[in-house]
Design a protein around this motif. Structure first.
Motif, short mmCIF file in Angstrom:
data_model
loop_
_atom_site.label_atom_id
_atom_site.label_comp_id
_atom_site.label_asym_id
_atom_site.label_seq_id
_atom_site.Cartn_x
_atom_site.Cartn_y
_atom_site.Cartn_z
N GLU A 17 0.85 -1.18 0.00
CA GLU A 17 0.00 0.00 0.00
C GLU A 17 0.90 1.24 0.00
O GLU A 17 1.90 1.29 0.74
N ARG A 19 0.83 4.10 1.37
CA ARG A 19 1.09 4.86 2.60
C ARG A 19 1.93 4.09 3.62
O ARG A 19 2.21 4.61 4.70
N LEU A 60 10.48 8.68 7.55
CA LEU A 60 10.09 9.81 6.70
C LEU A 60 10.20 9.41 5.23
O LEU A 60 10.50 10.22 4.37
N MET B 1 -1.96 8.16 8.55
CA MET B 1 -2.27 9.11 7.47
C MET B 1 -3.33 8.53 6.54
O MET B 1 -3.53 7.33 6.49
N ALA B 3 -5.14 7.35 3.14
CA ALA B 3 -4.62 6.60 2.00
C ALA B 3 -4.54 7.50 0.76
O ALA B 3 -5.30 8.45 0.63
N PHE B 4 -3.58 7.19 -0.11
CA PHE B 4 -3.40 7.97 -1.34
C PHE B 4 -2.82 7.06 -2.42
O PHE B 4 -2.29 5.99 -2.12
N TYR B 6 -0.01 6.65 -5.55
CA TYR B 6 1.38 7.07 -5.71
C TYR B 6 1.82 6.81 -7.14
O TYR B 6 1.62 5.72 -7.66
N LEU B 28 6.09 15.04 -4.41
CA LEU B 28 6.91 14.49 -3.31
C LEU B 28 8.37 14.50 -3.74
O LEU B 28 8.73 13.87 -4.73
N GLY B 29 9.19 15.27 -3.04
CA GLY B 29 10.63 15.28 -3.33
C GLY B 29 11.34 14.35 -2.37
O GLY B 29 11.14 13.14 -2.39
N GLY B 31 10.67 14.36 0.72
CA GLY B 31 9.63 13.97 1.68
C GLY B 31 9.89 14.39 3.11
O GLY B 31 9.15 14.00 4.02
N LEU B 35 6.07 14.19 4.39
CA LEU B 35 5.69 12.98 5.13
C LEU B 35 5.21 13.31 6.54
O LEU B 35 4.23 12.75 7.03
N ALA B 36 5.89 14.25 7.19
CA ALA B 36 5.46 14.65 8.54
C ALA B 36 4.10 15.32 8.48
O ALA B 36 3.25 15.11 9.35
N LYS B 39 1.42 12.66 8.16
CA LYS B 39 1.21 11.96 9.43
C LYS B 39 0.36 12.79 10.38
O LYS B 39 -0.37 12.24 11.20
N ASP B 40 0.52 14.10 10.30
CA ASP B 40 -0.20 14.98 11.23
C ASP B 40 -1.54 15.45 10.66
O ASP B 40 -2.18 16.33 11.24
#
Lengths: 154, 328
Positions: A17, A19, A60, B1, B3-4, B6, B28-29, B31, B35-36, B39-40
């Motif tokens: 997935e 994510r 990350l 987070m 779902a997306f 990619y 997205l470079g 990240g 990414l943070a 998550k938030d």
């Protein structure tokens, strides 16, 4: 999506997935639990792995970003039960207490010593600035790095 | 987070097409910020477009003696690049102090310039501020010790988080922005926007279907530059205030100056008073003093950040001394 990634020299092909974090992929899918997860926000550095040879925080990064890339984890450092010189230096210098942060330090510093074989004390401290340790106060970690490059004392 | 989907396009035009594929799409470079944010729950895209493999990551000479840097170049590469070190040393220095070695090895030029603010209210999902479609700035009368002292008349009191933006404005860089329907070039100084009620949800002019693909630096000419960051800790932290000065020289005296401040305003902040007082002066200790004084003229501190006036003065002074070749 289908992802092919090489971890410690071994190729893996999985349907993942998007994510899923790289850290969770390593720990849960591959059972490589040497990579530790601390803050999950890219602050503590415990989850540091080598991504195409360079230090990266696996919390990350998405596992799908590793498609077609090489990942190195702490499990890949020791060769047939023999510690790497850096790992041996960590043991000799008492550079760990609880050990939770240690895999991240080892991965960051493995890349650092490859690129900077003979670092000065300030360079060592800058190199480990992205890894937090709450036990040692860092002194013994700096000493371990000095030992690993052949200096008995920092 | 949340779902997306990619996608990982291998060239710029596929990446630009993917940005128009519908729903909320984010590039997205490295990240290191995105990414943070995912998550938030600060950002909930339907699709991520990885641009690391699609965008250029080299620094190449331009026909007129400048340098063109691909947005996917990573920060450690900027810090170590021989041409950047030689001709744009303030840029190399700014890149060398971003975050930690891990961040510098993954983070890109484009990501550093386009990262979202580090304001602690912005970073908490619970605080629905102007930037998130709410109706207040929590920093205005809240914990604002790390917020702006210039350009803070508008709705948001953030400081711009990019370290590279400041030397790039000082060197007069331009950014190439591309979308599926064309491309444009924008001066770095015009790229970042002061918040108004209309623009407060973004920090720059980049459209959602555009990518910042290149940074274009002009030929430096006969300049001396200096960069100084005031930090609480020596590494691994955002600077509390910093400055880049670029001085066009005529023998021992300064022909013209660019003085740009970081971490004090919602954009890289041109200290035009300081630029004026440096013009025509000898590059010496006195010049550093007067530039520092002039740079903080007109500052409007919030309740908890008047200390930034002093450290900004220090940053400018030491950046001028660094440009003079003094160790600071």
């Amino acid at each position: 999506m289908i992802v092919e990634v090489e971890v410690n020299g071994k190729r893996h092909r999985r349907d993942l997935e998007p994510r899923l974090l790289l850290s969770d992929f390593l720990r849960q899918d591959l059972q490589l639990t040497g990579t530790h997860v601390g803050c999950e926000h890219g602050v503590c550095g415990a989850c540091t792995v080598l991504f195409d040879g360079e230090p990266a925080r696996s919390c990350l990064m998405l596992a799908v970003q590793a498609d077609g890339h090489k990942v190195g984890t702490v499990e890949g450092l020791a060769v047939v039960n023999a510690l790497s010189p850096l790992q041996a230096a960590f043991r000799e210098a008492h550079a760990l207490q609880c050990g939770f942060c240690t895999p991240g330090f080892l991965m960051t510093l493995t890349a650092f010593l490859r690129d900077t074989p003979n670092p000065g004390p300030l360079e060592i401290r800058e190199a480990l600035s992205g890894n937090l340790c709450r036990c040692t106060g860092y002194q013994h970690i700096v000493e371990a790095v000095s030992r690993a490059c052949g200096h008995p004392r920092p | 987070m949340k779902a997306f989907a990619y996608v990982n396009p291998s060239n710029e035009s596929d990446a630009l097409a993917a940005l128009r594929s519908g729903g909320i799409v984010r590039p997205l470079g490295g990240g290191q910020d995105l990414l943070a944010r995912l998550k938030d729950y600060l950002d909930e895209p339907d699709r991520l477009v990885s641009v690391k493999g699609a965008l250029n990551r080299e620094a190449a000479a331009t026909g007129d003696g400048g340098l063109r840097i691909g947005a996917a170049m990573r920060l450690f590469e900027v810090a170590e690049h021989p041409e950047i070190l030689k001709r744009y040393p303030a840029l190399a220095e700014a890149a060398s102090t971003v975050g930690s070695p891990q961040i510098r090895h993954q983070g890109t030029v484009g990501g550093n310039l386009n990262q979202r603010p580090r304001c602690w209210y912005f970073r908490q999902e619970e605080f629905v501020c102007f930037k998130k479609g709410g109706n207040r700035c929590f920093a205005a009368d809240g914990e604002n010790q790390y917020h702006s002292i210039f350009g803070n008349d508008g709705p948001s009191k953030i400081v711009h988080p990019s370290s590279l933006a400041v030397p790039l404005v000082a060197y007069g860089a331009r950014f190439r922005l591309a979308s599926a329907s064309g491309e444009r070039e924008v001066a770095a100084a015009d790229y970042f926007t002061l918040p108004s009620m209309q623009t407060v949800q973004k920090e720059n002019v980049l459209a959602d279907d555009e990518l910042l693909t290149h940074v274009i630096l002009p030929a430096p000419g006969n300049v001396r530059s200096g960069h100084y960051e005031v930090r609480f800790k020596e590494s691994r932290d955002w600077p509390m205030a910093f400055a880049t000065v670029v001085l066009a020289m005529n023998g021992p005296s300064i022909d013209s100056a660019r003085v740009v401040l970081g971490a004090v305003a919602p954009v890289p902040w041109r200290a035009e008073d300081a630029e004026r007082v440096l013009r025509g002066r000898l590059l010496d200790d006195a010049a550093a003093d007067v530039a520092g004084e002039a740079a903080v003229r007109g500052a409007k501190p919030l309740a908890q950040n008047a200390y930034k006036i002093r450290i900004t003065r220090t940053a400018v002074k030491r950046a001028v001394l660094a440009a003079a070749g003094r160790s600071v």
